[in-house]
Design an enzyme around this catalytic site. Structure first.
Site, PDB file in Angstrom:
ATOM      1  N   LYS A 135      -5.523   4.158  -7.263  1.00 44.05           N
ATOM      2  CA  LYS A 135      -6.482   4.755  -6.317  1.00 44.05           C
ATOM      3  C   LYS A 135      -6.359   6.465  -6.181  1.00 44.05           C
ATOM      4  CE  LYS A 135      -4.001   4.632  -2.125  1.00 44.05           C
ATOM      5  NZ  LYS A 135      -4.766   5.606  -0.952  1.00 44.05           N
ATOM      6  N   HIS A 180       1.090  -1.101   0.147  1.00 47.13           N
ATOM      7  CA  HIS A 180      -0.322  -0.094  -0.099  1.00 47.13           C
ATOM      8  C   HIS A 180       1.106   1.049   0.311  1.00 47.13           C
ATOM      9  CE1 HIS A 180      -3.144   3.311   1.292  1.00 47.13           C
ATOM     10  NE2 HIS A 180      -3.670   2.335   0.505  1.00 47.13           N
ATOM     11  N   ASP A 181       0.368   1.639  -1.027  1.00 50.61           N
ATOM     12  CA  ASP A 181       1.053   2.971  -1.373  1.00 50.61           C
ATOM     13  C   ASP A 181       2.807   3.040  -0.928  1.00 50.61           C
ATOM     14  OD1 ASP A 181      -1.417   3.705  -1.792  1.00 50.61           O
ATOM     15  OD2 ASP A 181      -1.186   5.558   0.027  1.00 50.61           O
TER      16      ASP A 181
END
Length: 207
Positions: free
Chosen positions: A118, A34-35
């Site tokens: 996203k 994630h990120d």
């Protein structure tokens, strides 16, 4: 938005493990990095960054060795502040296309991964994440990366709303401060997922 960062030892947060009595099953799970763009990692202390990357690489190797699909999330670049919605008021224009395309784990470039673009904190929001999980018949999601109190918490809440079990290895995540990190882990463990340690991840076929 001004944020205070501090150096802290993530291993001291082991006491915040817990949550539903789910078990990771590599045949049902997918991994979401994630990120993990350098833009976000560069805000961490040198020690936090080093420890996080080492644990992330360990989990990526575990996933690759156990047949667990690997996905990597990052923000969708915006050319206009309005495209960011309310996040624009909080964080500005966000990452450039070049920054958004970067991933701080070279190992990910050597294996097959699916990139998820996203539009908000949650990796499920305005993205293909759920579609990718359903296509692979995966109903468990292991989430690692940054930040625990932002996107990781939000993604876990969206996961449980979709009947997808979320697992967060606490020592393969990071945050601005130990307090925020611990608070996020506690919220996840009581509302939306299971918090565990990297060493708790099972081998292939374990239930």
């Amino acid at each position: 938005m001004a944020i205070h960062f501090e150096d802290y030892d993530v291993t001291l947060l082991r006491g915040h493990c817990g949550g539903p009595s789910w078990g990771v099953d590599p045949t049902r799970a997918a991994l979401l990095v994630h990120d993990l763009q350098p833009h976000y990692l560069d805000t961490l202390s040198a020690r936090s960054r080093r420890l996080l990357l080492a644990r992330v690489e360990h989990v990526v190797d575990w996933a690759d060795g156990n047949g667990v699909p690997i996905l990597s999330s990052g923000p969708r670049p915006a050319s206009d502040l309005a495209q960011r919605g309310l996040l624009g008021a909080c964080w500005g224009i966000g990452l450039s296309p070049e920054q958004a395309a970067q991933v701080a784990v070279p190992r990910l470039g050597a294996i097959g991964i699916t990139r998820i673009a996203k539009r908000s904190y949650s990796a499920f929001y305005a993205s293909d994440l759920e579609t990718e999980l359903r296509r692979r018949r995966r109903d468990q999601l292991i989430i690692i990366g940054v930040y625990a109190s932002h996107g990781i918490l939000a993604t876990s809440l969206d996961a449980i709303s979709r009947d997808i079990q979320a697992f967060i290895p606490f020592d393969a995540t990071a945050d601005y401060t130990a307090y925020r990190h611990a608070a996020a882990l506690d919220l996840i463990g009581t509302m939306s997922g299971r918090v565990l340690a990297v060493e708790d991840l099972p081998q292939s076929g374990a239930r």
